[in-house]
Design a protein around this motif. Structure first.
Motif, PDB file in Angstrom:
ATOM      1  N   UNK A 137      -6.808   7.876   1.839  1.00  0.00           N
ATOM      2  CA  UNK A 137      -5.592   7.959   1.030  1.00  0.00           C
ATOM      3  C   UNK A 137      -4.554   6.954   1.521  1.00  0.00           C
ATOM      4  N   UNK A 138      -3.481   6.870   0.782  1.00  0.00           N
ATOM      5  CA  UNK A 138      -2.349   5.983   1.099  1.00  0.00           C
ATOM      6  C   UNK A 138      -2.783   4.525   1.210  1.00  0.00           C
ATOM      7  N   UNK A 139      -3.548   4.075   0.237  1.00  0.00           N
ATOM      8  CA  UNK A 139      -4.003   2.686   0.202  1.00  0.00           C
ATOM      9  C   UNK A 139      -3.072   1.908  -0.718  1.00  0.00           C
ATOM     10  N   UNK A 140      -2.585   0.781  -0.246  1.00  0.00           N
ATOM     11  CA  UNK A 140      -1.737  -0.055  -1.096  1.00  0.00           C
ATOM     12  C   UNK A 140      -2.612  -0.807  -2.093  1.00  0.00           C
ATOM     13  N   UNK A 141      -2.020  -1.209  -3.201  1.00  0.00           N
ATOM     14  CA  UNK A 141      -2.754  -1.978  -4.202  1.00  0.00           C
ATOM     15  C   UNK A 141      -3.149  -3.324  -3.615  1.00  0.00           C
ATOM     16  N   UNK A 198      -3.284   0.146  -9.071  1.00  0.00           N
ATOM     17  CA  UNK A 198      -2.408   1.309  -9.189  1.00  0.00           C
ATOM     18  C   UNK A 198      -2.825   2.178 -10.365  1.00  0.00           C
ATOM     19  N   UNK A 199      -2.717   3.471 -10.160  1.00  0.00           N
ATOM     20  CA  UNK A 199      -2.980   4.414 -11.230  1.00  0.00           C
ATOM     21  C   UNK A 199      -4.435   4.775 -11.433  1.00  0.00           C
ATOM     22  N   UNK A 200      -5.321   4.274 -10.580  1.00  0.00           N
ATOM     23  CA  UNK A 200      -6.734   4.576 -10.745  1.00  0.00           C
ATOM     24  C   UNK A 200      -7.321   5.113  -9.447  1.00  0.00           C
ATOM     25  N   UNK A 201      -8.442   5.793  -9.568  1.00  0.00           N
ATOM     26  CA  UNK A 201      -9.214   6.229  -8.414  1.00  0.00           C
ATOM     27  C   UNK A 201     -10.438   5.332  -8.337  1.00  0.00           C
ATOM     28  N   UNK A 202     -10.655   4.719  -7.206  1.00  0.00           N
ATOM     29  CA  UNK A 202     -11.767   3.796  -7.036  1.00  0.00           C
ATOM     30  C   UNK A 202     -12.873   4.479  -6.236  1.00  0.00           C
ATOM     31  N   UNK A 252       3.077   3.551  -5.191  1.00  0.00           N
ATOM     32  CA  UNK A 252       2.761   2.451  -4.302  1.00  0.00           C
ATOM     33  C   UNK A 252       1.409   2.595  -3.642  1.00  0.00           C
ATOM     34  N   UNK A 253       0.942   3.815  -3.461  1.00  0.00           N
ATOM     35  CA  UNK A 253      -0.270   4.052  -2.697  1.00  0.00           C
ATOM     36  C   UNK A 253      -1.279   4.834  -3.527  1.00  0.00           C
ATOM     37  N   UNK A 254      -2.557   4.516  -3.309  1.00  0.00           N
ATOM     38  CA  UNK A 254      -3.621   5.142  -4.070  1.00  0.00           C
ATOM     39  C   UNK A 254      -4.702   5.582  -3.109  1.00  0.00           C
ATOM     40  N   UNK A 255      -5.742   6.185  -3.624  1.00  0.00           N
ATOM     41  CA  UNK A 255      -6.829   6.607  -2.749  1.00  0.00           C
ATOM     42  C   UNK A 255      -8.159   6.190  -3.345  1.00  0.00           C
TER      43      UNK A 255
END
Length: 129
Positions: free
Chosen positions: A68-72, A98-102, A33-36
């Motif tokens: 960190x903990x950024x929602x899509x 989701x699934x990527x590092x930006x 759910x969360x990305x960074x």
């Protein structure tokens, strides 16, 4: 009445249990759910690093920062000079998927201020004592 073998029942229970655990991991795991994102700020001063108007880093020099903990979804990232936006700022809106590092590149530059300066001159005639 037919007899059902213990092995068949155990196999069905294990298959159901496997799918229940899989569903829990897929939909309840925070990793799904969360990305960074990685924010690279260039410049010579100290900046406030923000995402969606929330300050994550305060009075930090130029460098690399992580949020960190950024929602899509779409998010706005900013680097604002600690002395105010007129001294330097930059922002960028990116979609975090989701699934990527930006990676976000911010280069705060001073905004040009224009205005009018009035100079008044006067002449004193005589003795001022």
């Amino acid at each position: 009445m037919k007899k059902i073998s213990f092995m068949k029942v155990a196999l069905v229970v294990l298959v159901i249990l496997y799918f229940v655990i899989w569903i829990i991991r897929m939909y309840l795991s925070p990793n799904n759910k969360y990305w960074y994102c990685k924010i690279i700020v260039s410049g010579s001063y100290e900046y406030d690093i923000k995402m969606d108007d929330y300050t994550y880093y305060d009075n930090e020099p130029a460098g690399t920062y992580y949020i960190t903990d950024i929602s899509s979804g779409y998010h706005t990232f900013e680097a604002v000079d600690s002395d105010g936006a007129s001294w330097g700022s930059d922002s960028e809106t990116k979609y975090i998927s989701s699934g990527t590092t930006t990676t976000i590149y911010l280069n705060p530059t001073q905004t040009v201020s224009t205005g009018t300066v009035y100079i008044y001159m006067f002449m004193v005639i005589g003795n001022m004592t």
